[in-house]
Design a protein around this motif. Structure first.
Motif, PDB file in Angstrom:
ATOM      1  N   GLU A 192       0.849  -1.191   0.000  1.00 45.71           N
ATOM      2  CA  GLU A 192       0.000   0.000   0.000  1.00 45.71           C
ATOM      3  C   GLU A 192       0.888   1.245   0.000  1.00 45.71           C
ATOM      4  O   GLU A 192       1.814   1.355   0.804  1.00 45.71           O
ATOM      5  N   VAL A 193       0.590   2.172  -0.895  1.00 50.57           N
ATOM      6  CA  VAL A 193       1.385   3.398  -0.990  1.00 50.57           C
ATOM      7  C   VAL A 193       0.731   4.463  -0.118  1.00 50.57           C
ATOM      8  O   VAL A 193      -0.356   4.961  -0.432  1.00 50.57           O
ATOM      9  N   LEU A 194       1.401   4.816   0.976  1.00 45.88           N
ATOM     10  CA  LEU A 194       0.898   5.872   1.867  1.00 45.88           C
ATOM     11  C   LEU A 194       1.363   7.241   1.408  1.00 45.88           C
ATOM     12  O   LEU A 194       0.670   8.237   1.623  1.00 45.88           O
ATOM     13  N   ASN A 195       2.551   7.286   0.803  1.00 40.64           N
ATOM     14  CA  ASN A 195       3.057   8.546   0.251  1.00 40.64           C
ATOM     15  C   ASN A 195       4.022   8.234  -0.887  1.00 40.64           C
ATOM     16  O   ASN A 195       4.920   7.408  -0.744  1.00 40.64           O
ATOM     17  N   ARG A 196       3.794   8.887  -2.026  1.00 41.79           N
ATOM     18  CA  ARG A 196       4.686   8.724  -3.171  1.00 41.79           C
ATOM     19  C   ARG A 196       5.794   9.760  -3.068  1.00 41.79           C
ATOM     20  O   ARG A 196       5.546  10.966  -3.116  1.00 41.79           O
ATOM     21  N   GLY A 197       7.016   9.278  -2.935  1.00 39.55           N
ATOM     22  CA  GLY A 197       8.140  10.193  -2.868  1.00 39.55           C
ATOM     23  C   GLY A 197       8.430  10.809  -4.225  1.00 39.55           C
ATOM     24  O   GLY A 197       7.916  10.357  -5.270  1.00 39.55           O
ATOM     25  N   VAL A 236      12.527  -0.895   7.139  1.00 37.18           N
ATOM     26  CA  VAL A 236      11.305  -1.580   7.567  1.00 37.18           C
ATOM     27  C   VAL A 236      11.111  -1.379   9.063  1.00 37.18           C
ATOM     28  O   VAL A 236      12.041  -1.603   9.852  1.00 37.18           O
ATOM     29  N   ILE A 237       9.917  -0.969   9.454  1.00 38.85           N
ATOM     30  CA  ILE A 237       9.602  -0.873  10.883  1.00 38.85           C
ATOM     31  C   ILE A 237       8.422  -1.783  11.185  1.00 38.85           C
ATOM     32  O   ILE A 237       7.500  -1.934  10.387  1.00 38.85           O
ATOM     33  N   GLY A 238       8.518  -2.434  12.344  1.00 37.00           N
ATOM     34  CA  GLY A 238       7.480  -3.362  12.758  1.00 37.00           C
ATOM     35  C   GLY A 238       6.968  -3.036  14.141  1.00 37.00           C
ATOM     36  O   GLY A 238       7.080  -1.899  14.617  1.00 37.00           O
ATOM     37  N   LYS A 239       6.437  -4.051  14.799  1.00 36.86           N
ATOM     38  CA  LYS A 239       5.795  -3.834  16.092  1.00 36.86           C
ATOM     39  C   LYS A 239       6.766  -3.320  17.144  1.00 36.86           C
ATOM     40  O   LYS A 239       6.420  -2.466  17.970  1.00 36.86           O
ATOM     41  N   ALA A 240       8.011  -3.833  17.133  1.00 41.61           N
ATOM     42  CA  ALA A 240       8.988  -3.397  18.138  1.00 41.61           C
ATOM     43  C   ALA A 240       9.283  -1.909  17.995  1.00 41.61           C
ATOM     44  O   ALA A 240       9.291  -1.161  18.985  1.00 41.61           O
ATOM     45  N   VAL A 285       8.986   1.040   4.861  1.00 40.67           N
ATOM     46  CA  VAL A 285       7.836   0.134   4.838  1.00 40.67           C
ATOM     47  C   VAL A 285       7.381  -0.127   6.271  1.00 40.67           C
ATOM     48  O   VAL A 285       8.189  -0.484   7.132  1.00 40.67           O
ATOM     49  N   ILE A 286       6.077   0.025   6.499  1.00 41.33           N
ATOM     50  CA  ILE A 286       5.473  -0.302   7.793  1.00 41.33           C
ATOM     51  C   ILE A 286       4.823  -1.676   7.659  1.00 41.33           C
ATOM     52  O   ILE A 286       4.004  -1.896   6.760  1.00 41.33           O
ATOM     53  N   SER A 287       5.205  -2.608   8.539  1.00 42.01           N
ATOM     54  CA  SER A 287       4.703  -3.982   8.427  1.00 42.01           C
ATOM     55  C   SER A 287       3.471  -4.191   9.296  1.00 42.01           C
ATOM     56  O   SER A 287       3.034  -3.306  10.035  1.00 42.01           O
ATOM     57  N   ARG A 288       2.882  -5.399   9.181  1.00 41.17           N
ATOM     58  CA  ARG A 288       1.741  -5.843   9.990  1.00 41.17           C
ATOM     59  C   ARG A 288       0.478  -5.009   9.772  1.00 41.17           C
ATOM     60  O   ARG A 288      -0.481  -5.140  10.525  1.00 41.17           O
ATOM     61  N   GLY A 289       0.463  -4.118   8.784  1.00 44.36           N
ATOM     62  CA  GLY A 289      -0.696  -3.256   8.583  1.00 44.36           C
ATOM     63  C   GLY A 289      -0.888  -2.269   9.715  1.00 44.36           C
ATOM     64  O   GLY A 289      -2.003  -1.779   9.944  1.00 44.36           O
ATOM     65  N   THR A 339       2.707  -2.904   4.419  1.00 45.39           N
ATOM     66  CA  THR A 339       2.405  -4.285   4.070  1.00 45.39           C
ATOM     67  C   THR A 339       1.597  -4.932   5.182  1.00 45.39           C
ATOM     68  O   THR A 339       1.727  -4.540   6.358  1.00 45.39           O
ATOM     69  N   GLN A 340       0.801  -5.931   4.822  1.00 42.89           N
ATOM     70  CA  GLN A 340       0.023  -6.665   5.821  1.00 42.89           C
ATOM     71  C   GLN A 340       0.823  -7.829   6.405  1.00 42.89           C
ATOM     72  O   GLN A 340       0.413  -8.423   7.402  1.00 42.89           O
ATOM     73  N   GLU A 341       1.969  -8.147   5.799  1.00 39.99           N
ATOM     74  CA  GLU A 341       2.794  -9.250   6.296  1.00 39.99           C
ATOM     75  C   GLU A 341       3.449  -8.879   7.621  1.00 39.99           C
ATOM     76  O   GLU A 341       3.670  -7.700   7.917  1.00 39.99           O
ATOM     77  N   THR A 342       3.785  -9.910   8.402  1.00 30.07           N
ATOM     78  CA  THR A 342       4.564  -9.659   9.609  1.00 30.07           C
ATOM     79  C   THR A 342       5.959  -9.195   9.203  1.00 30.07           C
ATOM     80  O   THR A 342       6.397  -9.407   8.067  1.00 30.07           O
ATOM     81  N   THR A 343       6.639  -8.582  10.150  1.00 28.58           N
ATOM     82  CA  THR A 343       7.967  -8.047   9.845  1.00 28.58           C
ATOM     83  C   THR A 343       8.932  -9.144   9.418  1.00 28.58           C
ATOM     84  O   THR A 343       9.676  -8.990   8.443  1.00 28.58           O
TER      85      THR A 343
END
Length: 317
Positions: free
Chosen positions: A22-27, A61-65, A94-98, A119-123
């Motif tokens: 998912e594109v949240l912002n186009r650079g 990539v950033i995830g839950k942690a 990229v932000i993971s886990r939605g 992305t909806q995938e886990t990190t």
């Protein structure tokens, strides 16, 4: 070469589509930015102002942690974390886990004109899938003239001058139940010190036979006759028989050719009328597999001859 693949990288636009991001912002560089290395980075240390040894070419990539840590900060401190990160020329974040995107992150990405994805995938799943894909897509690649087949599980590439009989031998091997990977042009990629061969998309499953023309192996022989890719285990080089040249009759010494800094066993087969080249290639593939498992018939024969000679010498004493 794929239209999504440049000589020095993979387009972010292609990567986004392939991984359904998912594109949240186009650079500002969304259409031109490239992924050029196979690793990714989780900027946890960078959010603590540690930018030593930071490689901005990596996908971030950033995830839950990371998100849990950022929640503990004030909005001003969070904004500074993202501002500092986006000052670097990163390909994308990229932000993971939605997970929800922090307002400070979106504002900073817009201000610095950086690409922000989700992305909806886990990190762990996303990073492992990304690294695996980039290792393959960005692997060093070279194209060699020849025919690549899977013979008894061994990837065998037949090389030689045009008209020497490579494709004719390949057809006979296919009719014996072996599988075609590529004819004429073989694309070889070095992945984890292994060479993986495949065919360019436009000529995949096709083979050219002089006097007949181009045939579609998949349509003519069925799916059992083709394979999309294969590891390269052996090179068999065909050359016209030269009476003045000495050809190895025992095969005690191993010979290698270097492709993309990988040593590949190679044997030379002299071609002349009456020789069943397909059978010879078949036996060469089986013999190569035996050698990988530690059995060398030539060395075994030499050992037995030496033992017999030693025994004869002792009897004469």
């Amino acid at each position: 070469m794929s239209e999504n693949r440049f000589e020095n990288g993979l387009k972010i636009t292609a990567f986004t589509a392939l991984f359904d991001l998912e594109v949240l912002n186009r650079g500002s560089d969304f259409d031109t930015a490239l992924l050029t290395i196979t690793d990714v980075n989780r900027p946890g240390l960078q959010f603590h102002d540690f930018y030593d040894y930071f490689d901005p070419r990596r996908l971030q990539v950033i995830g839950k942690a990371e998100v849990t840590y950022l929640k503990s900060l004030t909005p001003e401190r969070r904004r500074k974390c993202f501002d500092d990160l986006f000052l670097y020329d990163i390909p994308a974040l990229v932000i993971s886990r939605g997970l929800d995107c922090f307002p400070e992150c979106l504002e900073s990405a817009r201000e610095h004109e950086k690409t922000l994805l989700r992305t909806q995938e886990t990190t762990v799943d996303f990073t492992s899938h990304t690294i695996e894909y980039l290792n393959r897509e960005l692997a060093p690649c070279v194209t060699r003239h020849g025919v690549l087949l899977d013979i008894y599980g061994e990837g065998v590439m037949i090389t030689g001058d045009s008209g020497v009989g490579k494709s004719e031998s390949a057809i006979e091997l296919i009719m014996r139940g072996h599988r075609l990977v590529a004819d004429d042009a073989v694309e070889l990629r070095r992945i984890s010190n292994q060479l993986i061969g495949t065919a360019p998309e436009v000529i995949r499953h096709y083979i050219e036979l002089r006097g007949i023309g181009v045939i579609d192996v998949r349509q003519l022989f069925g799916m059992r006759a083709i394979k999309v890719e294969s590891q390269l285990d052996l090179v068999v080089h065909f050359e016209q028989w030269d009476q003045s040249k000495f050809y190895d009759r025992l095969g005690i010494e191993d010979h290698f050719t270097e492709i993309l800094d990988v040593q590949v066993p190679i044997i030379t087969i002299p071609v002349r009328p009456g020789r069943n080249l397909a059978s010879i290639v078949e036996v060469a593939a089986m013999n190569n597999r035996h050698r990988k498992f530690g059995f060398n018939a030539a060395q075994e024969l030499a050992r037995k001859v030496d033992q017999r000679a030693d025994a004869g010498s002792r009897r004469q004493m």
